[in-house]
Scaffold this motif. Structure first.
Motif, PDB file in Angstrom:
ATOM      1  N   GLY A 179       1.059  -1.450   0.291  1.00  0.00           N
ATOM      2  CA  GLY A 179       0.048   0.141   0.101  1.00  0.00           C
ATOM      3  C   GLY A 179       0.588   1.155  -0.256  1.00  0.00           C
ATOM      4  N   ARG A 180       0.134   1.742   0.521  1.00  0.00           N
ATOM      5  CA  ARG A 180       1.077   3.396  -0.308  1.00  0.00           C
ATOM      6  C   ARG A 180       1.009   3.969   1.188  1.00  0.00           C
ATOM      7  NH1 ARG A 180      -2.266   6.202  -4.583  1.00  0.00           N
ATOM      8  NH2 ARG A 180      -4.274   4.584  -3.662  1.00  0.00           N
ATOM      9  N   LEU A 206      -2.575   3.470   2.907  1.00  0.00           N
ATOM     10  CA  LEU A 206      -3.827   3.347   2.235  1.00  0.00           C
ATOM     11  C   LEU A 206      -3.899   2.061   1.555  1.00  0.00           C
ATOM     12  CD1 LEU A 206      -5.012   7.080   2.079  1.00  0.00           C
ATOM     13  CD2 LEU A 206      -4.875   5.223   3.976  1.00  0.00           C
ATOM     14  N   ASP A 207      -4.725   1.727   0.747  1.00  0.00           N
ATOM     15  CA  ASP A 207      -4.601   0.583  -0.222  1.00  0.00           C
ATOM     16  C   ASP A 207      -4.959   0.445  -1.055  1.00  0.00           C
ATOM     17  OD1 ASP A 207      -6.910   0.341  -0.430  1.00  0.00           O
ATOM     18  OD2 ASP A 207      -8.165  -1.184   0.771  1.00  0.00           O
ATOM     19  N   THR A 208      -4.782   0.004  -2.625  1.00  0.00           N
ATOM     20  CA  THR A 208      -4.799   0.837  -3.241  1.00  0.00           C
ATOM     21  C   THR A 208      -6.268   1.614  -3.675  1.00  0.00           C
ATOM     22  OG1 THR A 208      -5.760  -1.357  -4.420  1.00  0.00           O
ATOM     23  CG2 THR A 208      -3.635   0.044  -4.798  1.00  0.00           C
ATOM     24  N   GLU A 209      -7.377   1.154  -3.126  1.00  0.00           N
ATOM     25  CA  GLU A 209      -8.649   1.798  -2.724  1.00  0.00           C
ATOM     26  C   GLU A 209      -9.031   3.174  -2.880  1.00  0.00           C
ATOM     27  OE1 GLU A 209     -11.752  -1.563  -4.332  1.00  0.00           O
ATOM     28  OE2 GLU A 209      -9.279  -0.306  -5.138  1.00  0.00           O
ATOM     29  N   GLY A 210      -7.322   3.194  -1.033  1.00  0.00           N
ATOM     30  CA  GLY A 210      -7.434   4.517  -0.658  1.00  0.00           C
ATOM     31  C   GLY A 210      -8.103   3.818   0.780  1.00  0.00           C
ATOM     32  N   THR A 211      -8.488   2.618   1.157  1.00  0.00           N
ATOM     33  CA  THR A 211      -8.946   2.310   2.213  1.00  0.00           C
ATOM     34  C   THR A 211      -7.462   1.989   2.960  1.00  0.00           C
ATOM     35  OG1 THR A 211     -10.416   0.799   1.808  1.00  0.00           O
ATOM     36  CG2 THR A 211      -9.756   0.623   3.592  1.00  0.00           C
ATOM     37  N   CYS A 212      -7.741   2.336   4.208  1.00  0.00           N
ATOM     38  CA  CYS A 212      -6.796   2.943   5.730  1.00  0.00           C
ATOM     39  C   CYS A 212      -6.639   1.323   6.116  1.00  0.00           C
ATOM     40  CB  CYS A 212      -7.043   3.894   6.870  1.00  0.00           C
ATOM     41  SG  CYS A 212      -5.567   3.841   7.896  1.00  0.00           S
ATOM     42  N   ARG A 213      -5.781   0.881   5.496  1.00  0.00           N
ATOM     43  CA  ARG A 213      -5.150  -0.264   6.397  1.00  0.00           C
ATOM     44  C   ARG A 213      -4.333  -0.885   7.856  1.00  0.00           C
ATOM     45  NH1 ARG A 213      -8.877  -3.121   4.799  1.00  0.00           N
ATOM     46  NH2 ARG A 213      -9.630  -2.613   2.599  1.00  0.00           N
ATOM     47  N   ARG A 214      -3.359   0.274   7.843  1.00  0.00           N
ATOM     48  CA  ARG A 214      -3.241   0.122   9.123  1.00  0.00           C
ATOM     49  C   ARG A 214      -2.438   1.482  10.100  1.00  0.00           C
ATOM     50  NH1 ARG A 214       3.641  -2.192  10.069  1.00  0.00           N
ATOM     51  NH2 ARG A 214       3.635  -1.062  12.916  1.00  0.00           N
ATOM     52  N   ILE A 215      -2.750   1.598  10.991  1.00  0.00           N
ATOM     53  CA  ILE A 215      -2.840   3.178  11.406  1.00  0.00           C
ATOM     54  C   ILE A 215      -1.761   3.661  12.545  1.00  0.00           C
ATOM     55  CG2 ILE A 215      -4.953   4.047  12.229  1.00  0.00           C
ATOM     56  CD1 ILE A 215      -4.665   6.606  11.862  1.00  0.00           C
ATOM     57  N   ALA A 216      -1.172   4.318  12.780  1.00  0.00           N
ATOM     58  CA  ALA A 216      -0.755   5.088  14.424  1.00  0.00           C
ATOM     59  C   ALA A 216      -0.916   5.901  14.181  1.00  0.00           C
ATOM     60  CB  ALA A 216       0.794   4.698  14.160  1.00  0.00           C
ATOM     61  N   ARG A 235     -11.561   4.131  15.213  1.00  0.00           N
ATOM     62  CA  ARG A 235     -12.256   4.767  14.446  1.00  0.00           C
ATOM     63  C   ARG A 235     -12.087   4.428  12.448  1.00  0.00           C
ATOM     64  NH1 ARG A 235     -14.797   6.289  11.413  1.00  0.00           N
ATOM     65  NH2 ARG A 235     -16.737   7.693  11.242  1.00  0.00           N
ATOM     66  N   LEU A 236     -10.795   4.835  12.228  1.00  0.00           N
ATOM     67  CA  LEU A 236     -10.231   4.798  10.839  1.00  0.00           C
ATOM     68  C   LEU A 236      -9.545   3.681  10.163  1.00  0.00           C
ATOM     69  CD1 LEU A 236      -8.097   8.227  12.439  1.00  0.00           C
ATOM     70  CD2 LEU A 236     -10.031   8.289  10.826  1.00  0.00           C
ATOM     71  N   LEU A 237      -9.352   3.352  11.012  1.00  0.00           N
ATOM     72  CA  LEU A 237      -8.812   1.689  10.179  1.00  0.00           C
ATOM     73  C   LEU A 237     -10.252   1.305   9.597  1.00  0.00           C
ATOM     74  CD1 LEU A 237      -6.181  -0.089  10.656  1.00  0.00           C
ATOM     75  CD2 LEU A 237      -7.359  -1.013  12.566  1.00  0.00           C
ATOM     76  N   GLY A 238      -9.444   0.502   8.814  1.00  0.00           N
ATOM     77  CA  GLY A 238     -10.845   0.245   7.812  1.00  0.00           C
ATOM     78  C   GLY A 238     -11.496   1.381   6.854  1.00  0.00           C
ATOM     79  N   THR A 239     -11.785   2.758   6.684  1.00  0.00           N
ATOM     80  CA  THR A 239     -12.211   3.474   6.271  1.00  0.00           C
ATOM     81  C   THR A 239     -11.102   4.080   5.277  1.00  0.00           C
ATOM     82  OG1 THR A 239     -11.244   5.427   7.549  1.00  0.00           O
ATOM     83  CG2 THR A 239     -13.334   4.269   8.761  1.00  0.00           C
ATOM     84  N   ARG A 287      -3.410  12.868   2.580  1.00  0.00           N
ATOM     85  CA  ARG A 287      -2.831  13.312   0.731  1.00  0.00           C
ATOM     86  C   ARG A 287      -0.890  13.106   1.145  1.00  0.00           C
ATOM     87  NH1 ARG A 287      -3.607  18.396   3.284  1.00  0.00           N
ATOM     88  NH2 ARG A 287      -1.955  19.186   3.734  1.00  0.00           N
ATOM     89  N   ASP A 288      -1.043  12.743   1.641  1.00  0.00           N
ATOM     90  CA  ASP A 288       0.878  12.066   1.544  1.00  0.00           C
ATOM     91  C   ASP A 288       0.742  11.206   0.612  1.00  0.00           C
ATOM     92  OD1 ASP A 288       3.955  11.913   1.440  1.00  0.00           O
ATOM     93  OD2 ASP A 288       3.494  11.130   3.502  1.00  0.00           O
ATOM     94  N   ALA A 289      -0.123  10.080   1.149  1.00  0.00           N
ATOM     95  CA  ALA A 289      -0.151   8.474   0.964  1.00  0.00           C
ATOM     96  C   ALA A 289      -0.780   8.740  -0.652  1.00  0.00           C
ATOM     97  CB  ALA A 289      -1.236   7.356   1.488  1.00  0.00           C
ATOM     98  N   LEU A 290      -1.453   9.970  -1.063  1.00  0.00           N
ATOM     99  CA  LEU A 290      -2.487   9.250  -2.173  1.00  0.00           C
ATOM    100  C   LEU A 290      -1.448  10.242  -3.487  1.00  0.00           C
ATOM    101  CD1 LEU A 290      -6.056  10.785  -1.533  1.00  0.00           C
ATOM    102  CD2 LEU A 290      -5.185   8.146  -1.239  1.00  0.00           C
ATOM    103  N   ALA A 291      -0.454  10.744  -3.076  1.00  0.00           N
ATOM    104  CA  ALA A 291       0.092  11.295  -3.907  1.00  0.00           C
ATOM    105  C   ALA A 291       1.740  10.471  -4.331  1.00  0.00           C
ATOM    106  CB  ALA A 291       0.943  12.444  -3.224  1.00  0.00           C
ATOM    107  N   ARG A 292       1.514   9.093  -3.671  1.00  0.00           N
ATOM    108  CA  ARG A 292       2.610   8.152  -3.945  1.00  0.00           C
ATOM    109  C   ARG A 292       1.784   7.318  -5.323  1.00  0.00           C
ATOM    110  NH1 ARG A 292       6.745   8.256   0.527  1.00  0.00           N
ATOM    111  NH2 ARG A 292       5.963   9.310   2.172  1.00  0.00           N
ATOM    112  N   LYS A 293       2.803   6.899  -5.723  1.00  0.00           N
ATOM    113  CA  LYS A 293       2.044   5.981  -6.327  1.00  0.00           C
ATOM    114  C   LYS A 293       1.892   4.550  -5.519  1.00  0.00           C
ATOM    115  CE  LYS A 293       5.014   6.640 -10.481  1.00  0.00           C
ATOM    116  NZ  LYS A 293       6.948   7.306  -9.745  1.00  0.00           N
ATOM    117  N   ALA A 294       0.591   3.938  -5.867  1.00  0.00           N
ATOM    118  CA  ALA A 294       0.222   2.404  -5.318  1.00  0.00           C
ATOM    119  C   ALA A 294       1.339   1.046  -5.697  1.00  0.00           C
ATOM    120  CB  ALA A 294      -0.789   1.679  -6.381  1.00  0.00           C
TER     121      ALA A 294
END
Ligand code: FES
Ligand code: FES
Lengths: 294, 168
Positions: A179-180, A206-216, A235-239, A287-294
């Motif tokens: 993911g990103r 974030l995975d390719t769909e933009g879903t949050c797979r891990r967060i701290a 709360r944010l995981l999976g969103t 934003r930072d994650a989405l700006a990266r190539k998947a």
């Protein structure tokens, strides 16, 4: 504003430093960059009888990149870490946090380990280390151990280090899920380079769909130690970190913290500030994650 | 009291000294070597008046003990001028733009700006503000200081074209 008299030793190895600490007991204190300790000594809030200067121990300096960890030796200068390509690429959250640490002149002398060992509740390096689930390595005359960061900070200027232990390195585990990766670090202070009134740090994948797979996610300057806010992370995981999700997470943080008022900010201001900074850090990380190539 | 023998280079001259461990580097420079250009303001790392270059890198001399500087090379504000009479381009630019009033912060500002100009002669306003961000001035409001650094950079770029290299 002068330090009380003390004795001074400049060991050449970790072993020698640990020997001096073991002999010196509670009266001995390590000096690294001195950017926190020397002001305390000048104000007579610290009165060590012996200073053990670890600045010239070569094995305490440097950054190494392994397959699972980035390791920073404790005497690595903050300015060196900030300029380091490995840190920028493999520990980007730390790189972002370092920009807020003091100012150029204190970063030139101040060390990574010194900031952690002094455990100022508003310190950025400690907050980044907590969010990244760092491990602290400490040596003593009788051996060495690793301390999980979650057990490291005990209170303002207090850590799990024993008086005879020397913090020798910090290890930052790399996130290797597909993911990103995105990071966000936000802080507000009265003046640039001043102590944080509050700070927020986020790392996510974030995975390719933009879903949050891990967060701290963590906040600093709003408690006696930096805080990870697990409920907000859940709360944010999976969103997809839509505005509603981010808003909810910020409200969870708002309710979870109980900052103390001081000269610079009231408790209520700090609490609202921390919630806003969490929102901004989450938006930045997304934003930072989405700006990266998947 | 623990006494320590130290040898250090200050503005290209080698000095030896016997110092108590508690003696700060700024006090050693001012009282031991009578280099009173470096100012002691807050003496706990807040104001930047005591800034020096240690092995070329700007830092606070009140947060170093003299014994820790053993073997190092230090530049103080006295080391910036080409000689006892003249001013460096940077110092002259401070004079030109009225970048000082009481002058207490000036040695630290000069050292901070010197370090910046050694790394770039095309600093942005942002970079200049960042470079002097650890130095407090109670008089000028900083604007003229930023102007001075810009002027010095302009002049140095100009002289670099003409003469192929001038010190800040
Ligand atoms: S005297 Fe050193 S920072 Fe103020
Ligand atoms: S000129 Fe007075 S403090 Fe800067």
């Amino acid at each position: 504003m002068k330090a009380v008299d003390f004795d001074y030793a400049r060991p050449a190895s970790i072993g020698e430093a640990c020997g001096l600490l073991a002999a010196g007991g509670d009266e001995a204190k390590i000096i690294a960059g001195g950017q926190t300790l020397v002001p305390l000594m000048a104000m007579r809030m610290a009165r060590p009888a012996l200073l053990v200067d670890i600045n010239r121990i070569a094995e305490l300096n440097g950054i190494e990149s392994g397959s699972d960890y980035v390791t920073l030796r404790s005497c690595t200068r903050q300015a060196a870490a900030l300029a380091d390509e490995t840190i920028r690429l493999r520990a980007p959250l730390l790189a972002k946090a370092l920009r807020f640490v003091g100012h150029g002149q204190t970063r030139n002398r101040g060390t990574i380990g010194g900031s952690l060992a002094n455990a100022d509740p508003a310190a950025e390096i400690g907050l980044a280390a907590l969010v990244l689930d760092a491990r602290i390595e400490a040596h003593s005359a009788t051996g060495r151990r690793q301390i999980p960061i979650a057990e490291f900070f005990i209170g303002p200027m207090m850590t799990a280090l024993a008086p005879e232990e020397c913090l020798t390195a910090i290890r930052l585990p790399l996130w290797q899920e597909p993911g990103r990766l995105g990071t966000g670090f936000q802080e507000t202070s009265a003046r640039r380079s001043d102590f944080a009134l509050a700070a927020a740090a986020v790392q996510l994948i974030l995975d390719t769909e933009g879903t949050c797979r891990r967060i701290a996610l963590g906040v600093g300057g709003v408690g006696s130690v930096p805080l990870r806010i697990d409920a907000a992370m859940e709360r944010l995981l999976g969103t997809r970190l839509d505005d509603d999700d981010i808003g909810d997470a910020a409200r969870i943080v708002y309710r979870a913290i109980d900052p103390a008022p001081d000269l610079h900010a009231s408790a209520d201001y700090r609490r609202r500030l921390a919630a806003s900074l969490v929102e901004r850090a989450l938006a930045e990380a997304k934003r930072d994650a989405l700006a990266r190539k998947a | 009291m623990s006494l320590h023998e130290i040898t250090l280079t200050v503005n290209s001259a080698v000095h030896r000294g016997l110092v108590p461990a508690r003696l700060s580097l700024v006090d050693f420079l001012r009282e031991g070597l009578l280099l009173t250009g470096t100012h002691a303001g807050c003496e706990h790392g807040v104001c930047g008046a005591c800034s020096i270059l240690l092995d070329g890198v700007p830092m606070r001399s009140c947060l170093l003990f003299a014994v820790q500087a053993d073997g190092c090379a230090i530049t103080t504000v006295e080391g910036l001028a080409p000689g006892p009479e003249g001013l460096s381009v940077l110092q002259d630019s401070f004079w030109e733009t009225h970048a000082l009033q009481c002058g207490f912060c000036t040695p630290g500002m000069l050292i901070a700006a010197q370090a910046l100009l050694q790394s770039t002669l095309t600093p942005s306003d942002e970079e200049i503000r960042e470079a002097i961000g650890g130095n407090l001035c109670r008089c000028t409001g900083y604007k003229q200081i930023v102007d001075a650094v810009k002027l010095a950079a302009d002049r140095l770029r100009g002289s670099n074209r003409a003469e192929g290299g001038v010190q800040p």
